[in-house]
Design an enzyme around this catalytic site. Structure first.
Site, PDB file in Angstrom:
ATOM      1  CG  ASP A 120     -54.724  40.581  -2.429  1.00 51.32           C
ATOM      2  OD1 ASP A 120     -55.879  41.039  -2.292  1.00 51.32           O
ATOM      3  OD2 ASP A 120     -54.102  40.022  -1.499  1.00 51.32           O
ATOM      4  CD  GLU A 187     -58.837  38.879   2.121  1.00 53.00           C
ATOM      5  OE1 GLU A 187     -59.428  38.312   3.060  1.00 53.00           O
ATOM      6  OE2 GLU A 187     -58.291  38.237   1.178  1.00 53.00           O
TER       7      GLU A 187
END
Length: 483
Positions: A120, A187
């Site tokens: 991400d 994250e």
């Protein structure tokens, strides 16, 4: 009499210089010997894979309801299509739909290791799109760089690891013990639905890792005075993140008749006191270890100072505190970030609050921070509430795991010195403390001087050679764990 006194003074001075110079000379390198091994990679193919990965807009938002998971699905399909050999040879498990665990079965039952990354990325700040030299999700490859969001944080890790494993599979290699590839999907917003769920899966399966290696430190230049080589900083811990809420309540009223001290004024005074005083600083823990590793590599003058910290510690601290980046490794930092008070220009606010974000060094607790803030402010009219996370545990450096990482860095990056340090940002590694003996944080890329600003900012990019070297690092590290 005076002659005797002079002789005593001279003797003391001579002994002093002999002792301090001896300490300087006795500094021994902590860089392991390595044997360089050429890694033949299809560079153009690997670069194109990184480029393609950037085009999937796998953006994490603090408000999870805003996340569009279609690009996540497309990215995972891209991985399966791009690395069929990896998917065929390794066991693959999807966790919470979007995080992925690969297990590469090893030759023995020795404790496995885990290589971590996340795919991400952070959003592009609204209004800054026009400032990008290349569109942020284009993955453009030019003569020197690959451009786009994720080239540094952290699709470079995902693709770099998969390229390395794919390369080793093609050569017929097999790890000595099980190897896990652990890829999270959130994250950037804490990892609670990605890394934390992977850890829950590992715990359920009874899997305990010898160590994990996540993103974190990089290879930088001009980080340490007196060291001409680049520095590969390997995170052995990460600072915690906590928030202190300061609240002042009082009577409001019309702004035409203010009291000498208003709620907002009292709050401003408290913030000013915190910024002026700051938390205590010290050279301890990972920072102390960092200087143990770099001091032997310094030019003689700097080595003399750092080898004799018992004498020069105040000077060293003054040097470190002079810059925000180095000050941050010596203390818990204070950063006022949010201020909330009145909503009309002619009405005195009855309540004013401020949020102070703190990045917490090992050893500080939420309770000790609260007490220190109250001591600095010294005003019982300011209510203090602290919540958040303390620093991670500190991983070992006197073990085989740390040495293996060092050797892989030195084997793939010339003119580099390796050292432990404390990571001042956050990573998914903090979730793995209970399922791994040690957690390390290192992204094997040579960072441009302004690379850290680009990482979450405008014009994120990576040098092509830096990405190729990163693949070589992962190949070397995995081979170090092969029979």
């Amino acid at each position: 009499m005076w002659k005797k006194i002079g002789l005593i003074i001279l003797t003391v001075v001579v002994v002093f210089f002999i002792a301090t110079i001896t300490l300087t000379i006795l500094q021994k390198t902590k860089q392991p010997e390595v044997k360089k091994v050429a890694v033949a990679i299809d560079e153009n193919k690997a670069l194109n894979h990184l480029s393609q990965s950037i085009t999937f807009q796998t953006i994490s938002y603090d408000d999870r309801t805003k996340i569009n998971f279609k690009p996540y699905d497309e990215f995972l399909s891209f991985l399966e299509k791009t690395y069929p050999h990896v998917y065929d040879e390794l066991d693959v498990k999807h966790i919470n739909d979007y995080s992925v665990v690969f297990k590469w079965k090893g030759q023995s039952s020795d404790a496995p290791i885990g290589l971590m990354a996340h795919y991400d990325v952070v959003p592009v700040a609204k209004g800054t799109e026009k400032n990008w030299e290349q569109p942020p999700f284009s993955g453009v490859i030019d003569d020197k760089y690959v451009w786009g969001r994720g080239t540094l944080d952290d699709k470079v890790g995902v693709i770099g690891i998969l390229e390395a494993v794919n390369h080793l599979l093609a050569e017929g290699h097999k790890p000595a013990q099980d190897l896990y590839l652990l890829f999270g999907h959130d994250e950037e917003i804490g990892g609670d639905e990605g890394a934390a769920k992977i850890v829950a899966y590992l715990e359920k399966e009874g899997i305990h890792l010898r160590y994990v290696l996540d993103e974190g430190g990089v290879i930088v230049e001009d980080m340490v005075p007196g060291v001409s080589e680049s520095i590969g900083v390997i995170g052995i811990a990460e600072k915690g993140s906590a928030n202190a809420t300061l609240t002042v309540e009082g009577s409001g009223g019309h702004s035409s008749q203010p009291k000498d001290v208003t709620t907002l004024g009292r709050l401003a005074h408290a913030i000013s006191a915190l910024e002026e005083t700051q938390f205590p600083s010290d050279i301890q823990g990972p920072t102390k270890e960092m200087f143990t590793y770099v001091t032997p590599e310094m030019s003689f003058g700097y080595r003399y100072v750092f080898a004799n910290q018992w004498l020069f510690k105040p000077i060293i601290k003054s040097i470190l505190l002079d810059k925000p980046a180095t000050a941050a490794v010596t203390r818990t930092t204070i950063a006022p970030t949010v201020l909330t008070a009145g909503d009309k220009t002619n009405i005195l606010p009855e309540k004013a609050t401020a949020t102070i974000n703190m990045r917490v060094i090992p050893g500080d607790t939420l309770d000790s921070l609260k007490k220190e803030i109250e001591k600095i402010i010294d005003d019982n009219q300011v209510q203090v509430h602290v919540e958040g996370e303390v620093a991670s545990s500190v991983s070992k450096t006197d073990n085989a795991a740390f040495k293996e990482i060092q050797q892989a860095v030195l084997a793939t990056h010339d003119n580099t010195v390796t050292t432990p340090y404390i990571m001042i940002g956050g990573s998914d590694a903090k979730h793995y403390q209970d399922v791994a003996d040690d957690t390390y944080r290192f992204l094997p890329i040579a960072m441009e001087k302004d690379g850290l600003e680009r990482m979450h900012g405008t014009n994120e990019r990576i040098e092509k050679q830096a990405f190729i070297d990163a693949i070589s690092f992962y190949v070397t590290l995995i081979k170090n764990n092969m029979n």
